[in-house]
Design a protein around this motif. Structure first.
Motif, PDB file in Angstrom:
ATOM      1  N   PRO A  72      12.407 -18.991  14.899  1.00  0.00           N
ATOM      2  CA  PRO A  72      11.000 -19.262  14.600  1.00  0.00           C
ATOM      3  C   PRO A  72      10.448 -18.252  13.597  1.00  0.00           C
ATOM      4  CG  PRO A  72      11.225 -18.245  16.760  1.00  0.00           C
ATOM      5  CD  PRO A  72      12.614 -18.521  16.288  1.00  0.00           C
ATOM      6  N   ALA A  73       9.530 -18.681  12.761  1.00  0.00           N
ATOM      7  CA  ALA A  73       8.994 -17.826  11.702  1.00  0.00           C
ATOM      8  C   ALA A  73       8.395 -16.547  12.257  1.00  0.00           C
ATOM      9  CB  ALA A  73       7.948 -18.602  10.900  1.00  0.00           C
ATOM     10  N   GLU A  74       7.731 -16.641  13.423  1.00  0.00           N
ATOM     11  CA  GLU A  74       7.049 -15.465  13.972  1.00  0.00           C
ATOM     12  C   GLU A  74       8.016 -14.392  14.476  1.00  0.00           C
ATOM     13  OE1 GLU A  74       7.069 -18.760  17.124  1.00  0.00           O
ATOM     14  OE2 GLU A  74       6.684 -18.563  14.972  1.00  0.00           O
ATOM     15  N   LYS A  75       9.282 -14.746  14.634  1.00  0.00           N
ATOM     16  CA  LYS A  75      10.268 -13.761  15.110  1.00  0.00           C
ATOM     17  C   LYS A  75      10.882 -12.969  13.960  1.00  0.00           C
ATOM     18  CE  LYS A  75      14.129 -13.298  18.311  1.00  0.00           C
ATOM     19  NZ  LYS A  75      14.872 -13.956  19.404  1.00  0.00           N
ATOM     20  N   VAL A  76      10.726 -13.443  12.733  1.00  0.00           N
ATOM     21  CA  VAL A  76      11.373 -12.828  11.582  1.00  0.00           C
ATOM     22  C   VAL A  76      10.325 -12.145  10.709  1.00  0.00           C
ATOM     23  CG1 VAL A  76      12.905 -13.174   9.627  1.00  0.00           C
ATOM     24  CG2 VAL A  76      13.104 -14.666  11.638  1.00  0.00           C
ATOM     25  N   GLU A  77      10.477 -10.857  10.540  1.00  0.00           N
ATOM     26  CA  GLU A  77       9.584 -10.048   9.709  1.00  0.00           C
ATOM     27  C   GLU A  77      10.295  -9.718   8.402  1.00  0.00           C
ATOM     28  OE1 GLU A  77       5.907  -7.949   9.151  1.00  0.00           O
ATOM     29  OE2 GLU A  77       6.556  -9.163  10.859  1.00  0.00           O
ATOM     30  N   VAL A  78       9.618  -9.921   7.273  1.00  0.00           N
ATOM     31  CA  VAL A  78      10.211  -9.584   5.974  1.00  0.00           C
ATOM     32  C   VAL A  78       9.809  -8.165   5.594  1.00  0.00           C
ATOM     33  CG1 VAL A  78      10.256 -10.114   3.507  1.00  0.00           C
ATOM     34  CG2 VAL A  78      10.267 -11.962   5.193  1.00  0.00           C
ATOM     35  N   ALA A 127      19.087 -14.844  18.915  1.00  0.00           N
ATOM     36  CA  ALA A 127      18.101 -15.515  19.757  1.00  0.00           C
ATOM     37  C   ALA A 127      17.602 -14.611  20.871  1.00  0.00           C
ATOM     38  CB  ALA A 127      18.704 -16.788  20.347  1.00  0.00           C
ATOM     39  N   GLY A 128      18.389 -13.585  21.232  1.00  0.00           N
ATOM     40  CA  GLY A 128      18.016 -12.725  22.339  1.00  0.00           C
ATOM     41  C   GLY A 128      17.403 -11.394  21.953  1.00  0.00           C
ATOM     42  N   VAL A 129      17.240 -11.123  20.663  1.00  0.00           N
ATOM     43  CA  VAL A 129      16.666  -9.836  20.262  1.00  0.00           C
ATOM     44  C   VAL A 129      15.151  -9.942  20.169  1.00  0.00           C
ATOM     45  CG1 VAL A 129      18.779  -9.295  18.993  1.00  0.00           C
ATOM     46  CG2 VAL A 129      16.787 -10.221  17.761  1.00  0.00           C
ATOM     47  N   ASN A 141      13.612 -15.100   1.081  1.00  0.00           N
ATOM     48  CA  ASN A 141      14.728 -16.029   0.967  1.00  0.00           C
ATOM     49  C   ASN A 141      15.673 -15.899   2.165  1.00  0.00           C
ATOM     50  OD1 ASN A 141      16.239 -17.947  -0.977  1.00  0.00           O
ATOM     51  ND2 ASN A 141      17.812 -16.487  -0.348  1.00  0.00           N
ATOM     52  N   THR A 142      15.945 -14.667   2.581  1.00  0.00           N
ATOM     53  CA  THR A 142      16.792 -14.474   3.765  1.00  0.00           C
ATOM     54  C   THR A 142      16.090 -14.994   5.014  1.00  0.00           C
ATOM     55  OG1 THR A 142      17.987 -12.597   2.812  1.00  0.00           O
ATOM     56  CG2 THR A 142      17.940 -12.746   5.201  1.00  0.00           C
ATOM     57  N   LYS A 143      14.787 -14.802   5.109  1.00  0.00           N
ATOM     58  CA  LYS A 143      14.035 -15.357   6.241  1.00  0.00           C
ATOM     59  C   LYS A 143      14.165 -16.874   6.258  1.00  0.00           C
ATOM     60  CE  LYS A 143       9.434 -15.674   8.315  1.00  0.00           C
ATOM     61  NZ  LYS A 143       8.053 -15.112   8.377  1.00  0.00           N
ATOM     62  N   LYS A 144      14.026 -17.494   5.096  1.00  0.00           N
ATOM     63  CA  LYS A 144      14.159 -18.950   5.007  1.00  0.00           C
ATOM     64  C   LYS A 144      15.544 -19.383   5.477  1.00  0.00           C
ATOM     65  CE  LYS A 144      15.403 -20.744   1.231  1.00  0.00           C
ATOM     66  NZ  LYS A 144      15.542 -21.110  -0.208  1.00  0.00           N
ATOM     67  N   ASP A 145      16.583 -18.644   5.068  1.00  0.00           N
ATOM     68  CA  ASP A 145      17.947 -18.972   5.492  1.00  0.00           C
ATOM     69  C   ASP A 145      18.107 -18.849   7.004  1.00  0.00           C
ATOM     70  OD1 ASP A 145      18.765 -19.518   2.932  1.00  0.00           O
ATOM     71  OD2 ASP A 145      19.714 -17.566   2.590  1.00  0.00           O
ATOM     72  N   LEU A 146      17.524 -17.806   7.582  1.00  0.00           N
ATOM     73  CA  LEU A 146      17.614 -17.611   9.039  1.00  0.00           C
ATOM     74  C   LEU A 146      16.922 -18.746   9.793  1.00  0.00           C
ATOM     75  CD1 LEU A 146      16.927 -13.767   9.160  1.00  0.00           C
ATOM     76  CD2 LEU A 146      19.035 -14.886   9.922  1.00  0.00           C
ATOM     77  N   MET A 147      15.804 -19.188   9.279  1.00  0.00           N
ATOM     78  CA  MET A 147      15.090 -20.289   9.920  1.00  0.00           C
ATOM     79  C   MET A 147      15.847 -21.607   9.748  1.00  0.00           C
ATOM     80  SD  MET A 147      11.247 -19.186   8.682  1.00  0.00           S
ATOM     81  CE  MET A 147      10.495 -20.723   9.221  1.00  0.00           C
ATOM     82  N   LEU A 148      16.410 -21.823   8.555  1.00  0.00           N
ATOM     83  CA  LEU A 148      17.089 -23.071   8.257  1.00  0.00           C
ATOM     84  C   LEU A 148      18.416 -23.199   9.003  1.00  0.00           C
ATOM     85  CD1 LEU A 148      17.390 -25.673   6.537  1.00  0.00           C
ATOM     86  CD2 LEU A 148      18.453 -24.255   4.765  1.00  0.00           C
ATOM     87  N   HIS A 149      19.233 -22.147   8.962  1.00  0.00           N
ATOM     88  CA  HIS A 149      20.592 -22.233   9.491  1.00  0.00           C
ATOM     89  C   HIS A 149      20.696 -21.829  10.958  1.00  0.00           C
ATOM     90  CE1 HIS A 149      22.299 -23.125   5.567  1.00  0.00           C
ATOM     91  NE2 HIS A 149      21.576 -22.154   5.060  1.00  0.00           N
ATOM     92  N   TYR A 150      19.795 -20.963  11.429  1.00  0.00           N
ATOM     93  CA  TYR A 150      19.867 -20.483  12.810  1.00  0.00           C
ATOM     94  C   TYR A 150      18.714 -20.966  13.672  1.00  0.00           C
ATOM     95  CZ  TYR A 150      23.548 -17.181  11.368  1.00  0.00           C
ATOM     96  OH  TYR A 150      24.701 -16.621  10.902  1.00  0.00           O
ATOM     97  N   GLY A 151      17.752 -21.620  13.065  1.00  0.00           N
ATOM     98  CA  GLY A 151      16.631 -22.148  13.832  1.00  0.00           C
ATOM     99  C   GLY A 151      15.707 -21.093  14.404  1.00  0.00           C
TER     100      GLY A 151
END
Length: 323
Positions: A118-124, A95-97, A106-116
């Motif tokens: 936001p989509a804009e913070k995760v780059e595939v 949350a702090g990076v 799929n890993t992005k989906k897992d990060l959003m689902l399990h860690y909450g």
């Protein structure tokens, strides 16, 4: 070179890559959390790229963290030393990076689902494959034809069901052996051998252990087919290497594998051994289909180059090719 001004610093051998509460793991953790931040501050680093989940908690500069998968969270029984870290510490730290890089949608989906997150913070950013190493030109004719599987021997790799499915192929009269390559440490290697003995196919199932990097391309390209029965993958690099090598792929329809293989593989439900057997049998019987998948796999693999991967990382890190 993409980054001619980049500096590489080799770490001491005592900074072990082992996880958990052993001496190596503790030394690595202390170095990462206490020594590395001081080095970053002294060097005046503008940004830190952490290539795995071992991020710096109190980083003196913005941090980009790469997450390959959430295996210890989703399969905690197979990763007991990391499960608490993934469950309680990693989500708060991420949350702090500045940015999180996921190696697949799929890993992005897992990060959003399990860690909450936001989509804009995760780059595939996908991993790549070196087609100068993995290509169809290394194909040889083995003394005994074989089906190849590659991976560690943890239960999520699903090799136990694969052996059940392969036993049905043997009963149907297929001549291939099953070769399972990969590090057996910490996994269910002894149980897999016991299963092969119980099914009376011990001579047809070979757990060949770690394969040197220089031998792996030939192992892929000489196989009649590559089978990837995993219950979960963050990316699925062996499937990509097999496709680049011109080996037809039969893969699980779970997690990231359809995303990586696209239309260049035949898929099966990894929990259904009959479907697994049927998919492998279809490929082994249908030579034109194998040729089509082989050609499609080679083309598919060309979409995943390390050059493209590096340029995407450069963009996330705010670097130009001449930086």
């Amino acid at each position: 070179a993409l980054f001619p001004r980049a500096r590489v610093q080799r770490l001491g051998a005592w900074v072990s890559v082992r996880h958990g509460l052993g001496i190596g793991g503790m030394l690595r953790f202390l170095w990462t959390q206490l020594v590395l931040p001081l080095k970053l501050k002294r060097l005046g680093c503008g940004r830190l790229l952490s290539p795995n989940h071992e991020l710096v908690f109190f980083c003196p500069c913005p941090q980009v963290v790469v997450i390959h998968d959430l295996l210890p969270l989703l399969f905690p029984g197979e990763h007991p030393r990391q499960k608490s870290y993934y469950r309680y510490i990693l989500p708060r730290a991420l949350a702090g990076v500045e940015h999180v890089v996921a190696v697949s949608e799929n890993t992005k989906k897992d990060l959003m689902l399990h860690y909450g997150l936001p989509a804009e913070k995760v780059e595939v950013i996908y991993s790549g494959v070196d087609v100068s190493r993995f290509n169809p030109t290394r194909r040889e004719s083995p003394a005994v034809p074989y089906i190849l599987a590659v991976g560690n021997h943890y239960p999520y790799k699903n090799f136990s069901r694969l052996i059940d499915a392969f036993a049905a192929l043997v009963k149907e009269g297929f001549p291939q052996e099953l070769l399972i390559a990969g590090n057996p440490e910490g996994g269910e290697g002894p149980a897999l051998r016991q299963k092969a003995r119980a099914l009376d196919i011990e001579r047809k199932v070979r757990l060949i252990g770690y394969v040197p990097a220089e031998e792996l391309p030939g192992l892929y390209s000489s196989a009649d087919l590559f089978v990837f029965p995993s219950l979960y993958e963050g990316f699925g690099l062996p499937a990509l290497e097999a496709m680049a090598s011109g080996c037809p792929v039969a893969a699980s329809n779970s997690s990231s594998l359809p995303e990586v293989c696209g239309e260049a593989a035949l898929y099966f439900d990894p929990l259904d051994t009959a479907k697994m057997t049927g998919t492998m049998a279809e490929l082994l019987r249908d030579e034109p289909l194998r040729r089509r998948l082989s050609a499609a796999g080679v083309q598919r693999a060309r979409l995943f180059s390390w050059e493209k991967t590096v340029k995407l990382y450069a963009s996330v890190l705010g670097l130009g090719a001449s930086a």
